[in-house]
Enzyme design. Structure first.
Site, PDB file in Angstrom:
ATOM      1  N   ASP A 362       0.852  -1.175   0.000  1.00  0.00           N
ATOM      2  CA  ASP A 362       0.000   0.000   0.000  1.00  0.00           C
ATOM      3  C   ASP A 362       0.897   1.236   0.000  1.00  0.00           C
ATOM      4  O   ASP A 362       1.781   1.362   0.841  1.00  0.00           O
ATOM      5  CB  ASP A 362      -0.886  -0.014   1.253  1.00  0.00           C
ATOM      6  CG  ASP A 362      -1.808   1.197   1.316  1.00  0.00           C
ATOM      7  OD1 ASP A 362      -1.964   1.865   0.281  1.00  0.00           O
ATOM      8  OD2 ASP A 362      -2.356   1.449   2.395  1.00  0.00           O
ATOM      9  N   LYS A 363       0.657   2.134  -0.948  1.00  0.00           N
ATOM     10  CA  LYS A 363       1.525   3.306  -1.074  1.00  0.00           C
ATOM     11  C   LYS A 363       1.402   4.226   0.142  1.00  0.00           C
ATOM     12  O   LYS A 363       2.393   4.638   0.735  1.00  0.00           O
ATOM     13  CB  LYS A 363       1.165   4.077  -2.353  1.00  0.00           C
ATOM     14  CG  LYS A 363       1.935   5.385  -2.517  1.00  0.00           C
ATOM     15  CD  LYS A 363       1.651   6.002  -3.871  1.00  0.00           C
ATOM     16  CE  LYS A 363       0.208   6.497  -3.969  1.00  0.00           C
ATOM     17  NZ  LYS A 363      -0.025   7.675  -3.100  1.00  0.00           N
TER      18      LYS A 363
END
Length: 737
Positions: A362-363
């Site tokens: 997840d960025k």
């Protein structure tokens, strides 16, 4: 200590009344955990419970330590009973229960008795006492390592469980550890939060709770004034609320469950499973060598006695030789069977990450700092950069005042974030990264229009619909709906837009294409976008009516920037160079996992080499000359070198970035690979040749004569055996694994 609710009133124990409270912990537990609405009403509802707990639902508890300690003494702390770290003596006793050590203890006892009977004290006790010393040293070193590991894992687990939550005390919102919560504390919860203790709902909007961790039911439970019960360990699935803590710690079902789980054992890690196979192989091989070596030595003794014609005459010296043969054989088994599983305890996740070939990360918050800022906005079809160094008026120039007012109304009236004043008197924005960024943008533009409107209905944001909706009753009269969320979804729900003149005009195809192009442009600049829109509800609205999903007027689009964490670029470059898809902090985990794997492999290679050389030397020389050069006591010291000094020197080496250049090893991959076999064979051959040469040519080489020449040569062989390991270590031979 109890409160009983009956027709005659309430009885409160003296210690509770003396502390200043009108209700006790057991009664609070039965009300909330039992979902007892009747008892709750009997006590005057939520407000009545608050009065009896002597708390304020607006300002929370006082921070006076004396008052807090008194409250803690009556109601307890929000901590769970966890398995205590066992004492050092327990680890010593566990180490003594090792089967191999029990075998050695028997050998030591027999050796002492026979040695003293045959040779007297103290000459006859040397071998037996040597074995005892080796056992005790091994036990205390193993116990010390395990005890220190237990303390480290306890501290690590404590740090992992440390969680903060928003609490009101003395009228101020502040972050506080969940372990410091007490009955009477006022806590703020929002989507994703775990309910930290048992309590009652005070106020909130569309609160749904996932109680599957306690009940197993996946269907969310709606919590409101009619059903105000909140249980510890459950999670907020939707909405946000304010709750009052009533029961904490081991008085809650969650606390009792956690205490039970903490007593459970540990499953074997993937690396332990592989090591078990290696240990089994070594053990069986060692047993075979021990039996054959014992047989060869006994056969040599019989052959010698046959040649001497004394095979029917057995002396005490012969019995002592047989005992020495047996001790050597048992010690070979001990050396081969020793297996230290504690080296890889609690590292399953790290080991698995060390074998990773692809990571989906997840960025937000992982590759970025999770600190959003509005840097661009398209309001009334005008795209502008948001520069905090300039004044708000410079940004608002060219944007009609009516549009700015609508924008601020959309931002400030129901937000997942909240603007508060902390106890230092500073403005602070609380909640998710996106909402504070939007609120900061609103504060930047605020022209005194931040007036509250009455909320008629709210539908909070969730990951399914990707939007939040609210219906307001305006101060000047009338109803208005506001919506904000994913740009593509909100824009698709609009059929009108505010143009550069502040006029509401139809959203034609050209305008729609322009706004979509703006969204794409923001996205190409790595910005997260949010669209805001509104609708006048001219036909009225009832709280039970659904909030409209379409027919809105687009106010504008804002672009958020989330700064990349330091080191992400370098981590991605390292990951890409080895074919790993995506990583940042994950790279550190992978490096640690690979470091664990590499260090354990080095240790196992070290053990295998020492084992095999010791076994082959004793076996081969026993076959050729009828004598084992490494005695039982010396083999035990070899065992000590492997299991303690080796364990301390090899596995703790720190991880390096160079490990990322290696190809990953799958969970099912062979633990002992070709390069290890090569290293192991070469090293074993090197040591064997040295020991063999000393055994055959040692006396001539060192000009050893006299009655003690065998003893001196034996000591030289043992020291050379250990020195070979040091030489190989010096030249980093184990680095090749």
């Amino acid at each position: 200590m109890c409160v009983s609710a009956n027709d005659n009133g309430i009885h409160v124990y003296e210690e509770v009344k003396a502390a200043g409270f009108d209700i006790c912990a057991e009664e609070l537990e039965s009300i909330v955990e039992g979902h007892d609405v009747k008892k709750l009403k009997f006590h005057g509802g939520v407000d009545g419970i608050a009065r009896k707990l002597h708390t304020c639902t607006t300002n929370g508890l006082s921070s006076d330590n004396k008052l807090l300690n008194r409250r803690q003494g009556i109601f307890g702390t929000n901590k769970f009973d966890e398995a205590q770290v066992r004492s050092f003596l327990v680890f010593v006793l566990e180490a003594l229960q090792d089967m191999t050590l029990m075998i050695l203890a028997v050998c030591a006892f027999v050796s002492l008795i026979v040695g003293i009977v045959m040779e007297g004290w103290p000459e006859g006790a040397h071998d037996g006492l040597g074995i005892v010393a080796s056992i005790l040293l091994g036990v205390f070193v193993t116990a010390t390592i395990d005890y220190r590991q237990a303390l480290q894992f306890r501290d690590l687990d404590k740090e992992k469980k440390e969680t903060s939550i928003q609490v009101i005390r003395n009228g101020y919102r502040q972050k506080m550890s969940i372990y410091d919560l007490l009955p009477g504390d006022i806590v703020h919860l929002s989507i994703g939060d775990q309910v930290p203790a048992v309590g009652l709902f005070l106020s909130g909007i569309s609160v749904s709770i996932d109680e599957s961790s306690l009940s197993g039911e996946s269907k969310p439970v709606m919590v409101n004034a009619e059903n105000p019960f909140l249980l510890s360990g459950t999670k907020v699935q939707g909405g946000s609320c304010k709750m009052m803590i009533t029961t904490v710690g081991m008085r809650t079902k969650w606390g009792k469950l956690m205490a039970t789980l903490s007593k459970g054992g540990d499953d074997e890690t993937p690396l332990q499973l592989k090591l078990n196979g290696v240990a089994t192989f070594i053990g069986k091989t060692g047993l075979a060598f021990a039996v054959v070596t014992f047989g060869v030595l006994v056969q040599g003794l019989f052959t010698r006695k046959l040649l001497e014609g004394t095979h029917w005459s057995w002396s005490e010296d012969n019995a002592l030789e047989m005992l020495e043969f047996f001790a050597v054989a048992v010690t070979i088994v001990v050396v081969a069977m020793k297996n230290d599983k504690a080296l890889v305890r609690h590292l399953a996740a790290c080991e698995t990450m060390g074998s990773a070939t692809s990571i989906c990360s997840d960025k937000t918050g992982t590759l970025t700092t999770n600190r959003m800022t509005v840097v661009k906005a398209c309001i009334c079809m005008n795209v502008k950069d948001v520069d905090r160094q300039n004044t708000a008026s410079s940004f608002s120039s060219g944007i009609p005042d009516s549009a700015v007012k609508l924008l601020l109304q959309s931002i400030f009236n129901y937000s997942g974030g909240e603007v508060v004043v902390n106890k230092e008197g500073k403005v602070e924005i609380l909640r998710s990264p996106t909402e504070p960024a939007l609120l900061e943008f609103g504060l930047f533009l605020d022209q005194g229009e931040r007036q509250a409107s009455k909320l008629i209905k709210v539908e909070p944001f969730n990951s399914t619909k990707k939007r939040m909706d609210v219906v307001l009753e305006l101060p000047e009269g009338g109803l208005r709906a506001h919506t904000k969320g994913a740009s593509e979804i909100i824009l698709a729900a609009c059929d009108k837009v505010i143009n550069s003149n502040g006029e509401v005009v139809p959203l034609d195809e050209a305008t729609n294409d322009h706004l979509n192009a703006t969204i794409n442009q923001f996205a190409s600049e790595a910005l997260r976008t949010l669209c805001l829109a509104y609708m006048e509800l001219e036909n009225g609205f009832a709280p039970n009516d659904p909030i409209p999903l379409s027919g809105y007027t687009c106010i504008g689009i804002v672009g958020f920037k989330d700064l990349v964490r330091p080191g992400v670029k370098e981590s991605l470059a390292i990951s890409g160079s080895t074919g790993i898809a995506e990583a940042e902090e994950s790279t550190d985990v992978i490096i640690r996992g690979r470091s664990v794997y590499k260090n354990i492999k080095k240790f196992v290679q070290f053990q295998l080499t020492v084992n095999v050389v010791a076994l082959i030397v004793n076996f081969s020389l026993a076959c050729l000359i009828g004598n084992a050069p490494l005695t039982a006591v010396q083999l035990l010291w070899v065992n000590m070198i492997m299991d303690t000094l080796g364990a301390l020197a090899l596995p703790p080496e720190p991880p390096t970035d160079e490990l990322m250049k290696r190809s990953p090893v799958g969970r099912t991959g062979n633990f002992i690979r070709n390069v290890m076999w090569r290293n192991f064979v070469c090293q074993s051959l090197y040591q064997f040749m040295v020991i063999w040469y000393l055994q055959v040519k040692g006396k001539a080489l060192f000009q050893l004569n006299g009655s003690d020449s065998d003893l001196i040569l034996n000591s030289l062989i043992f020291n050379s055996f250990v020195l070979c390991l040091a030489v190989l270590w010096k030249f980093s031979f184990f680095e090749l694994c």
